[in-house]
Design an enzyme around this catalytic site. Structure first.
Site, short mmCIF file in Angstrom:
data_model
loop_
_atom_site.label_atom_id
_atom_site.label_comp_id
_atom_site.label_asym_id
_atom_site.label_seq_id
_atom_site.Cartn_x
_atom_site.Cartn_y
_atom_site.Cartn_z
N LYS A 76 -6.94 -10.34 8.15
CA LYS A 76 -8.02 -9.35 8.30
C LYS A 76 -9.26 -9.96 8.93
CE LYS A 76 -6.22 -5.68 6.07
NZ LYS A 76 -6.15 -4.31 6.58
N ASP A 121 -8.98 -2.57 0.08
CA ASP A 121 -8.14 -3.06 -1.02
C ASP A 121 -8.49 -4.52 -1.32
OD1 ASP A 121 -6.33 -0.97 -1.87
OD2 ASP A 121 -5.47 -1.05 0.13
#
Length: 410
Positions: A76, A121
């Site tokens: 990410k 998340d």
């Protein structure tokens, strides 16, 4: 559970998709990221697991290990900073910001009134918080009920303000959008929805760095043809899978590898999308030990790429993921021990399941000549969870990895 996509195509990468995401744009993003101090200065490892390949009766299994990408612990770190930088360049054209200088913090005094917000998340929010800290803007992160305190603290460590809600991931996305509207903040999300596609596109484009590195290393050692016949990609909302699938599709065209997307059975939004032929929602509880894949709504933008490029969609259980974590951690005589997080091992778990189901393996075309690529998208991003599931800490596995590498360095 396996579904073979009847809409998958073998053709050149469509111009309509190339206008959205392209190798050219991926390379630009990679160049911008090359000087960010939160990323490794070198490519992440591509491990060759020879013993596991023999055990699963395929020619080759390579694992691209994104646990090495950044102190942030996951892939990410490639998406959020690119999206944030492109947004700032778009909003403040008169300031003539330089992309690399933004990430270097050269303009920190000029962005104090700008606020980025996102639901997460865990890993995307942590990457966005780190990028915001580097450029000098404010960051607000919305967390849902199933995000651990450990992940929350990791995000807050980069200066982000945390907003907690009682609902699930999709409800946190809605809350982030509402807060942005009310406060004139800017959503920097990896999930697209109606009227919101540009920033998720930029996030996905950042993931092209992974594909570029894979190609550079693998094609150099491959005398002819594609280095891989099969690529297994994690599900989630579809962003990472789309970012990589588009790159390989554009590069190889009609000869692209067979693409398989794997996701938790209780968070089956991409599987349901394939069944329905359009972006759809999950049918299960969504909650999964694979926290990064516990998403209930497919990104419509990602589906534009996945709907015609992914050949097969698979569902796995939480137990399958835990077993795959342990397989990677164990290593062997010829296989380096690898720290694979709960979401990071989904592709490997899918491959292991197929190897144990001959009829399904045949449908996917897996055989003794198959060369398989797996993306380990994260390390032990929640260290206590990793240790509980594997029975050994991530630090311990890393020590065994270093010992293995010192023995096999030649």
């Amino acid at each position: 559970m396996l579904f073979s996509n009847p809409n998958a195509k073998r053709e050149a990468y469509p111009q309509s998709l190339q206008k959205i995401m392209s190798i050219k744009q991926a390379n630009e993003s990679r160049n911008w990221l090359s000087k960010w101090n939160q990323l490794s200065a070198t490519a992440t490892p591509l491990w060759d697991l020879r013993d596991l390949a023999k055990q699963l009766n395929v020619e080759k299994i390579c694992v691209k290990d994104e646990s090495y990408r950044s102190p942030l612990g996951s892939f990410k770190a490639l998406g959020a900073p690119i999206a944030l930088v492109r947004l700032i360049l778009q909003l403040f054209p008169e300031k003539n910001f330089n992309a690399q200088a933004l990430l270097a913090g050269d303009y920190q005094g000029q962005l104090g009134s700008f606020t980025a917000i996102s639901a997460t998340d865990g890993n995307h929010g942590r990457a966005l918080a780190a990028a915001a800290q580097s450029v000098g803007c404010r960051c607000v992160i919305v967390l849902h009920a199933n995000v651990s305190v450990e992940r929350e603290e990791a995000i807050a460590a980069y200066g982000a303000e945390i907003v907690r809600i009682a609902g699930n991931y999709d409800e946190s996305v809605e809350r982030a959008a509402t807060l942005a509207r009310e406060n004139q903040w800017y959503v920097v999300s990896d999930t697209s929805y109606e009227g919101y596609e540009i920033i998720p596109r930029d996030v996905m484009q950042g993931y092209g760095t992974i594909a570029a590195e894979i190609i550079e290393v693998s094609e150099a050692s491959q005398r002819e043809g594609r280095p891989f016949t099969h690529i297994f990609l994690q599900g989630g909302v579809g962003g990472m899978a789309a970012g990589l699938a588009s790159y390989f599709w554009e590069l190889y065209g009609v000869d692209r590898p067979t693409l398989v997307v794997v996701e938790p059975s209780q968070a089956d939004c991409l599987y349901q999308s394939a069944l329905n032929g359009q972006a759809s929602n999950a049918t299960g509880s969504v909650d999964s030990v694979m926290a990064g894949l516990a998403c209930g709504e497919t990104s419509p933008l990602a589906w534009k790429f996945l709907g015609e490029s992914v050949d097969h969609f698979m569902l796995i259980s939480d137990d399958d993921a835990v077993a795959a974590m342990r397989v990677l951690a164990a290593g062997s005589g010829n296989d380096v021990p690898v720290v694979g997080g709960e979401s990071g091992v989904a592709g490997l778990a899918g491959l292991i399941n197929l190897a144990g189901a001959p009829a399904d393996a045949a449908r996917v075309g897996l055989n003794k000549g198959s060369r398989v690529l797996i993306i380990n998208t994260e390390g032990a991003t929640a260290p206590s969870v990793y240790e509980e599931l594997v029975g050994e800490s991530g630090e311990s596995v890393q020590k065994r990895q270093q010992s293995w590498l010192s023995i096999h360095k030649h």
